[in-house]
Enzyme design. Sequence first.
Site, mmCIF file in Angstrom:
data_model
loop_
_atom_site.group_PDB
_atom_site.id
_atom_site.type_symbol
_atom_site.label_atom_id
_atom_site.label_comp_id
_atom_site.label_asym_id
_atom_site.label_seq_id
_atom_site.Cartn_x
_atom_site.Cartn_y
_atom_site.Cartn_z
ATOM 1 N N VAL A 124 -3.964 4.087 3.768
ATOM 2 C CA VAL A 124 -5.181 4.744 3.316
ATOM 3 C C VAL A 124 -6.087 3.646 2.759
ATOM 4 O O VAL A 124 -5.592 2.576 2.399
ATOM 5 C CB VAL A 124 -4.824 5.799 2.227
ATOM 6 C CG1 VAL A 124 -4.145 5.170 1.015
ATOM 7 C CG2 VAL A 124 -6.015 6.637 1.812
ATOM 8 N N VAL A 244 -5.136 -2.451 13.706
ATOM 9 C CA VAL A 244 -5.312 -3.764 14.342
ATOM 10 C C VAL A 244 -4.060 -4.018 15.169
ATOM 11 O O VAL A 244 -2.940 -3.996 14.648
ATOM 12 C CB VAL A 244 -5.506 -4.879 13.296
ATOM 13 C CG1 VAL A 244 -5.441 -6.257 13.950
ATOM 14 C CG2 VAL A 244 -6.837 -4.674 12.572
ATOM 15 N N HIS A 536 8.276 -3.266 -4.042
ATOM 16 C CA HIS A 536 7.577 -4.544 -4.193
ATOM 17 C C HIS A 536 7.943 -5.580 -3.138
ATOM 18 O O HIS A 536 8.212 -6.738 -3.470
ATOM 19 C CB HIS A 536 7.857 -5.140 -5.583
ATOM 20 C CG HIS A 536 7.405 -4.279 -6.719
ATOM 21 N ND1 HIS A 536 7.839 -4.449 -8.012
ATOM 22 C CD2 HIS A 536 6.535 -3.248 -6.768
ATOM 23 C CE1 HIS A 536 7.270 -3.553 -8.805
ATOM 24 N NE2 HIS A 536 6.478 -2.802 -8.072
ATOM 25 N N HIS A 579 5.248 -6.289 -11.777
ATOM 26 C CA HIS A 579 4.917 -5.440 -10.631
ATOM 27 C C HIS A 579 3.803 -6.156 -9.859
ATOM 28 O O HIS A 579 3.050 -6.951 -10.426
ATOM 29 C CB HIS A 579 4.484 -4.074 -11.121
ATOM 30 C CG HIS A 579 5.610 -3.284 -11.735
ATOM 31 N ND1 HIS A 579 5.844 -1.968 -11.458
ATOM 32 C CD2 HIS A 579 6.579 -3.656 -12.589
ATOM 33 C CE1 HIS A 579 6.910 -1.558 -12.126
ATOM 34 N NE2 HIS A 579 7.365 -2.560 -12.818
HETATM 35 C C1 LIG Z 1 5.049 3.917 -4.005
HETATM 36 C C2 LIG Z 1 4.651 2.612 -4.569
HETATM 37 C C3 LIG Z 1 4.655 2.428 -5.952
HETATM 38 C C4 LIG Z 1 4.276 1.210 -6.501
HETATM 39 N N1 LIG Z 1 4.160 1.091 -7.855
HETATM 40 C C5 LIG Z 1 3.571 -0.011 -8.374
HETATM 41 C C6 LIG Z 1 3.203 -0.060 -9.734
HETATM 42 O O1 LIG Z 1 3.385 0.894 -10.480
HETATM 43 N N2 LIG Z 1 2.624 -1.202 -10.212
HETATM 44 C C7 LIG Z 1 2.394 -2.276 -9.403
HETATM 45 O O2 LIG Z 1 1.878 -3.289 -9.895
HETATM 46 N N3 LIG Z 1 2.728 -2.250 -8.100
HETATM 47 C C8 LIG Z 1 3.278 -1.129 -7.567
HETATM 48 N N4 LIG Z 1 3.547 -1.074 -6.229
HETATM 49 C C9 LIG Z 1 3.319 -2.290 -5.418
HETATM 50 C C10 LIG Z 1 1.856 -2.631 -5.188
HETATM 51 O O3 LIG Z 1 1.083 -1.448 -5.097
HETATM 52 C C11 LIG Z 1 1.762 -3.441 -3.893
HETATM 53 O O4 LIG Z 1 2.631 -4.559 -3.983
HETATM 54 C C12 LIG Z 1 0.362 -3.964 -3.638
HETATM 55 O O5 LIG Z 1 -0.558 -2.886 -3.706
HETATM 56 C C13 LIG Z 1 0.311 -4.600 -2.261
HETATM 57 O O6 LIG Z 1 -1.013 -4.942 -1.922
HETATM 58 P P1 LIG Z 1 -1.331 -5.532 -0.485
HETATM 59 O O7 LIG Z 1 -2.795 -5.793 -0.425
HETATM 60 O O8 LIG Z 1 -0.391 -6.681 -0.203
HETATM 61 O O9 LIG Z 1 -0.907 -4.439 0.548
HETATM 62 P P2 LIG Z 1 -1.423 -2.861 0.640
HETATM 63 O O10 LIG Z 1 -2.153 -2.432 -0.570
HETATM 64 O O11 LIG Z 1 -0.277 -2.051 1.069
HETATM 65 O O12 LIG Z 1 -2.517 -2.912 1.795
HETATM 66 C C14 LIG Z 1 -2.229 -3.122 3.148
HETATM 67 C C15 LIG Z 1 -3.227 -2.288 3.939
HETATM 68 O O13 LIG Z 1 -3.232 -2.715 5.289
HETATM 69 C C16 LIG Z 1 -3.208 -1.569 6.130
HETATM 70 N N5 LIG Z 1 -2.611 -2.011 7.385
HETATM 71 C C17 LIG Z 1 -1.360 -2.467 7.605
HETATM 72 N N6 LIG Z 1 -1.212 -2.829 8.890
HETATM 73 C C18 LIG Z 1 -2.404 -2.622 9.493
HETATM 74 C C19 LIG Z 1 -2.885 -2.813 10.820
HETATM 75 N N7 LIG Z 1 -2.106 -3.300 11.791
HETATM 76 N N8 LIG Z 1 -4.182 -2.495 11.097
HETATM 77 C C20 LIG Z 1 -4.997 -1.990 10.116
HETATM 78 N N9 LIG Z 1 -4.575 -1.787 8.852
HETATM 79 C C21 LIG Z 1 -3.302 -2.108 8.541
HETATM 80 C C22 LIG Z 1 -2.387 -0.553 5.361
HETATM 81 O O14 LIG Z 1 -2.638 0.751 5.810
HETATM 82 C C23 LIG Z 1 -2.872 -0.797 3.946
HETATM 83 O O15 LIG Z 1 -4.011 -0.046 3.614
HETATM 84 C C24 LIG Z 1 3.922 0.132 -5.644
HETATM 85 C C25 LIG Z 1 3.914 0.303 -4.247
HETATM 86 C C26 LIG Z 1 4.270 1.537 -3.711
HETATM 87 C C27 LIG Z 1 4.239 1.704 -2.217
#
Ligand SMILES: Cc1cc2nc3c(=O)[nH]c(=O)nc-3n(C[C@H](O)[C@H](O)[C@H](O)COP(=O)(O)OP(=O)(O)OC[C@H]3O[C@@H](n4cnc5c(N)ncnc54)[C@H](O)[C@@H]3O)c2cc1C
Length: 650
Positions: A124, A244, A536, A579
């Site tokens: 999302v 993508v 994580h 986290h």
């Molecule tokens: C249920 C849950 C609870 C958590 N609780 C906590 C918490 O309380 N505190 C905390 O600090 N962290 C928490 N985390 C961890 C933290 O939210 C994540 O580590 C962090 O948000 C990761 O950020 P990111 O930008 O690496 O990836 P994400 O925020 O996951 O973003 C990746 C994005 O890329 C998109 N994507 C992936 N592949 C493709 C593709 N091929 N084409 C187009 N789009 C794509 C995905 O849909 C997503 O929107 C939690 C995670 C989850 C899932």
Amino acid sequence: MIPFAGTGILLTLLQVAFCYPYDPHAIRKRNIVTQSELLDSYDFVIAGGGTAGLVLGSRLSEDVDTTVLILEAGDTGDAVSSSIDIPGNAYYQSLLNTPYDWNYATTSQPNAGNRVLPWPRGKVLGGSSAINGLYSKSETFVPPSPEVQQAANIGYDLSSHGSNGPLYNSFPGFIVPLVGSWVPTLSALGVPETQDAYNGQTWGTFIAASTINPTNWTRSYSRSAYLDPLPPRSNLHVLPNVMVTRLLFRNSSASDSGIGNLAASAVEYASSPTVTRSTVGVSREVILAGGAIGSPTILMQSGIGPKNVLESAGVQVELDLPGVGQHLQDHLSVQLIYSTPADTATTIHSNSPDSTHVYSPTFLSFINSATAYVNLSTLLGSSAPSFQNDVSNAASTSPTLLGAGQDPTVVAGYQAIYNASLQLLDSPLGHVEMLLSLTGGGQTVAVQVALQRPFSQGSLYITTNNPFNYPTIDPKYLSHTADRTLFREGAKFARQIAQTQPLADALTAELVPGTDVNTDYEWDNWVAQNVGTEYHPSSTCAMLPLAQGGVVDTDLRVYGLANVRVVDASIFPMQFAAHLVAPTFGLAEQASDLIRKQYNGGVLPSNTNGSTPNSTSSRSPTPTSGASHVSLPSLMLSSAIFGFVLFTVL
Ligand SMILES: Cc1cc2nc3c(=O)[nH]c(=O)nc-3n(C[C@H](O)[C@H](O)[C@H](O)COP(=O)(O)OP(=O)(O)OC[C@H]3O[C@@H](n4cnc5c(N)ncnc54)[C@H](O)[C@@H]3O)c2cc1C
Ligand SMILES: *[C@@H]1O[C@H](CO)[C@@H](O)[C@H](O)[C@H]1NC(C)=O
Ligand SMILES: *[C@@H]1O[C@H](CO)[C@@H](O)[C@H](O)[C@H]1NC(C)=O
Ligand SMILES: *[C@@H]1O[C@H](CO)[C@@H](O)[C@H](O)[C@H]1NC(C)=O
Ligand SMILES: *[C@@H]1O[C@H](CO)[C@@H](O)[C@H](O)[C@H]1NC(C)=O
Ligand SMILES: *[C@@H]1O[C@H](CO)[C@@H](O)[C@H](O)[C@H]1NC(C)=O
Ligand SMILES: *[C@@H]1O[C@H](CO)[C@@H](O)[C@H](O)[C@H]1NC(C)=O
């Protein structure tokens, strides 16, 4: 997480009835476009509109001459805005197991009861920051109200917080009274309160701040902080609901900024496996922000990754880069459950006859936040030195745990990470996290235990050339004995917490694991059968030297490619006692500055169209903030104090 069917409609009615300030129908689509509105080509194409991706899109498009496109696989989230925006709905109306969750799963884990474990990830706009537990700095920190501060024993130090960032970081408006027992209980067990866990001192006990906007008790996440407040920007397009599928390459030219010959010329994407793929051109860079699973998957589907993996998946090899998908690490967690006659968030939510209280925005802002990071000497007492010795002695044989035929550079990276973790054992940093959960089932309280720097490492890899098929994820949980020992001792410590006053006064019986589990053998078995992800995952495109199986350099550029970076939780080379959302926001802010400076002679551009509200320029001084450096060497693993460094750069 508790499914709570029907709450949505009720909530909407109550919001109307009680003039709830939350407006689910707010128009927030200004920079969100449809495919027909896209330009042929953009300066930057960002793959993934999640936590890091929206920060990058927002910051890079501050420069008026720079065009930016974000491609996000998931939907906008508008249809489920109450699940996202209302903090407590992370429990009562969770988006896990819905189309807003990728719903990945691991392979069967031999050291976790041969179980296949679920791996949720946000699908999302906002990514995992839209569905996570709000634990948490590009921040505006808002202290708790005096009542809440007193009830929960909250300590904080304003000098360690930002005061003018886009992301709100604060405390719930309502605290379940039991939270107040956490700090004194842990203090009684020799884990004293830290007044400030946000300056790199990730140890001790505290009530964590959460990503809550206290002006209307809503979730603050990458979309609400970085995208929604923007005015229409003709140079920023966000296209949801497209995956993508791969990058297309050309040979590089003199103007490319990267460190290889192969340059991405276009990004291919599609809304479903069956439609014809589309492409969009890239004039400067592709930035992968698909997260710890998405980014390595996109690289592999594009022919960048371990040669053997690509060949068996039927993907044409563009570049043999052995580290892609390797070094996978996660925080693993388990919970002990106790019965209680006291109020929990769940009982208040479900039992109160006074629904105006139950569904008030202040009540629904309650989120678990009682935390403690316990160091090795507290956890193991006098046996800490012999444990360290054992882990040290196992250093040379442990790479066999990675599996046969591992690439030597990946093995070297494993050893470097191992060495760094080993050194950190003898530090005040927390090794095991303790969390108090008041949002489980009925009249129960849980004490959760989570391992922070695992010695076990796994990998993920593609098995087909269809980008819509999920990769195989094998974290090799608990494959290293040291992790099993730390976990078992952590679980015992959690039981001690439950048996220590004042928390013990509120607990009546141990329901899980129960009094049958006492010996080390029993604990180990129970842990194996009950552990699960703390959500994580990281390190699958690790920032490490190429000779150590690295995927990106200190400027976040993919080795061998002329114009591709990775900016998300996949680049952290090792886990830390925190986290991951705050480090990911911090990384994305640093990366945005680095990239903007690179295209503007080493300084931030002046031709901006107004900065992203609010600018982070007034963040407190950090060791790096004064320097006009354009790389992130402080993130390199060569620094044995990674845990400290990372937090101080945020
Ligand atoms: C249920 C849950 C609870 C958590 N609780 C906590 C918490 O309380 N505190 C905390 O600090 N962290 C928490 N985390 C961890 C933290 O939210 C994540 O580590 C962090 O948000 C990761 O950020 P990111 O930008 O690496 O990836 P994400 O925020 O996951 O973003 C990746 C994005 O890329 C998109 N994507 C992936 N592949 C493709 C593709 N091929 N084409 C187009 N789009 C794509 C995905 O849909 C997503 O929107 C939690 C995670 C989850 C899932
Ligand atoms: C909450 O308040 C912020 C301003 O602080 C506003 O931008 C946002 O739209 C509000 N959120 C909702 C869901 O009403
Ligand atoms: C700059 O801001 C103005 C007013 O918000 C807007 O009309 C214009 O489209 C913006 N320019 C760009 C390049 O986004
Ligand atoms: C790059 O150049 C080489 C040598 O000229 C050629 O063989 C190769 O096909 C080119 N690759 C791409 C992606 O254009
Ligand atoms: C790890 O530490 C061992 C023992 O100190 C040393 O021999 C080895 O070279 C180190 N490896 C790396 C990759 O740092
Ligand atoms: C672990 O924490 C305790 C309590 O704060 C402290 O006395 C001890 O020195 C710490 N251990 C290390 C190795 O820093
Ligand atoms: C942005 O910061 C300014 C100055 O600190 C403040 O007055 C304003 O309210 C902030 N805006 C938002 C949306 O938080």
